[in-house]
Design an enzyme around this catalytic site. Structure first.
Site, PDB file in Angstrom:
ATOM      1  CG  ASP A  51      40.081  42.419  45.626  1.00 42.14           C
ATOM      2  OD1 ASP A  51      39.303  42.608  44.678  1.00 42.14           O
ATOM      3  OD2 ASP A  51      41.300  42.227  45.468  1.00 42.14           O
ATOM      4  CG  HIS A  52      38.739  38.780  43.486  1.00 40.47           C
ATOM      5  ND1 HIS A  52      38.203  38.504  42.257  1.00 40.47           N
ATOM      6  CD2 HIS A  52      39.792  39.610  43.270  1.00 40.47           C
ATOM      7  CE1 HIS A  52      38.904  39.126  41.324  1.00 40.47           C
ATOM      8  NE2 HIS A  52      39.871  39.804  41.909  1.00 40.47           N
ATOM      9  CG  HIS A  87      44.339  38.589  39.547  1.00 40.33           C
ATOM     10  ND1 HIS A  87      43.242  37.779  39.538  1.00 40.33           N
ATOM     11  CD2 HIS A  87      43.887  39.826  39.827  1.00 40.33           C
ATOM     12  CE1 HIS A  87      42.161  38.502  39.813  1.00 40.33           C
ATOM     13  NE2 HIS A  87      42.524  39.741  39.986  1.00 40.33           N
ATOM     14  CB  THR A 146      51.424  42.645  41.975  1.00 38.96           C
ATOM     15  OG1 THR A 146      50.343  41.728  41.815  1.00 38.96           O
ATOM     16  CG2 THR A 146      52.733  41.886  41.959  1.00 38.96           C
ATOM     17  N   GLY A 193      44.385  43.438  37.945  1.00 42.08           N
ATOM     18  CA  GLY A 193      45.634  42.914  37.403  1.00 42.08           C
ATOM     19  C   GLY A 193      46.384  43.936  36.570  1.00 42.08           C
ATOM     20  CB  ALA A 194      46.803  47.582  36.931  1.00 40.92           C
ATOM     21  CB  SER A 195      50.976  43.976  38.329  1.00 37.84           C
ATOM     22  OG  SER A 195      50.212  44.204  39.469  1.00 37.84           O
ATOM     23  CG  ASN A 205      40.849  46.274  41.638  1.00 35.03           C
ATOM     24  OD1 ASN A 205      40.204  47.315  41.568  1.00 35.03           O
ATOM     25  ND2 ASN A 205      40.387  45.178  42.208  1.00 35.03           N
ATOM     26  CB  VAL A 206      47.213  48.995  42.253  1.00 33.44           C
ATOM     27  CG1 VAL A 206      48.671  48.884  42.652  1.00 33.44           C
ATOM     28  CG2 VAL A 206      47.076  49.689  40.906  1.00 33.44           C
TER      29      VAL A 206
HETATM   30 ZN   LIG Z   1      41.360  41.004  41.201  1.00 33.17          ZN
END
Ligand SMILES: [Zn+2]
Length: 287
Positions: free
Chosen positions: A80-81, A178, A231, A207-209, A228-229
């Protein structure tokens, strides 16, 4: 079984869903996520973040690679990032098939130059680079960006960016944030449609949360291929541990049922599994 990120995304996207990419931090969380995928017979991506790799290094990576390899469903591994090309190379050498080379905070030309270097590096490992254009408000790995500073992905620029970099996946900023926010983020679906029309690589939504099922499923129908999940599963895991602490009190009695470390780990893992199940169902069973 371990599978290449791009092959996995293409398989799922053809069926009209998105692959969920779950951030994981330890073996218990990984186990919960993989069991959810196995029960639903759905492929997933496991991702590690830079801070976890700095903290736990090769043993954490090795456990994640092995979990992917022995899983009963296809699992791909993504970094990730990451803004550090050395770390990207190290992870590709360790068995990841993709990495997010995140130059989104750089000016456009610098982001292009950085991403091109990452793409050239990844080619040596037959790996893919996810790139990011436009950046997200919120927090991730200790980085905080004021929401007002967030910039959204420009569709025309997105096409130029992919043409100039050769990135295989594009993470976009369309109002997604995010982490959790005080009010639900609203997505700019018109912008998503414009980016989709300009760019022929799979699109990634971070940042789907907090977006909610309806928003996420709409975004997937409009072309999001990787979701991307982080949180949801992460906070469920933390709450499970906190609840265990309250239940057993300050002095766990290891002779009592549910007081042992194994019980704590199993409970947290099962909680992560329940939440991961909901996220996979939401991304694959479009209503
Ligand atoms: Zn991200």
């Amino acid at each position: 079984m371990l599978i290449h990120t791009i092959d996995l995304i293409q398989q799922v996207h053809k069926r009209g869903g998105a692959v969920v990419a779950f951030n994981t931090y330890n073996l218990e969380l990984t186990r919960g996520i993989v069991v959810a995928a196995e029960q639903l017979q759905q492929p997933i991506i496991l991702q590690l973040g830079v801070q976890s790799i700095k903290d736990y290094g090769e043993p954490l990576v090795a456990a994640t690679v092995t979990a992917a390899r022995v899983a009963q469903v296809p699992v791909a591994l993504n970094l990730d990032h990451c803004f550090d090309l050395d770390m990207i190379e190290q992870c590709l050498a360790w068995g990841f098939s993709s990495a997010l080379a995140d130059g989104s905070r750089l000016p456009f030309a610098d982001n292009v130059a950085f991403t091109r270097r990452a793409v050239a590096l990844a080619a040596r490992y037959n790996a893919a680079i996810e790139a990011e254009l436009g950046y997200l408000a919120g927090t991730e790995d200790g980085i905080t960006v004021a929401q007002k500073e967030a910039s959204l992905t420009d569709p025309t620029r997105a096409r130029e960016f992919i043409e100039q970099t050769g990135a295989a996946l594009l993470a976009i900023s369309i109002g997604n944030v995010h982490g959790y926010t005080s009010s639900p983020p609203s997505l700019d679906f018109e912008r998503l449609a414009q980016v989709e029309a300009q760019v022929d690589v799979p699109l990634v939504l971070h940042g789907a949360s907090g977006i909610g099922k309806e928003g996420i499923q709409h975004a997937i129908r409009m072309g999001i291929a990787k979701l991307n999940v982080n949180t949801e599963v992460r906070s469920a895991f933390v709450k499970a541990i906190a609840g265990w602490g309250v239940r057993v009190g300050p002095e766990p009695d290891l002779r009592q049922k549910d007081h042992d470390l194994l019980d704590l780990m199993q409970g947290a893992s099962a909680t992560a599994c329940r939440v991961a199940t909901q996220m996979i169902q939401m991304s694959t069973l479009l209503e």
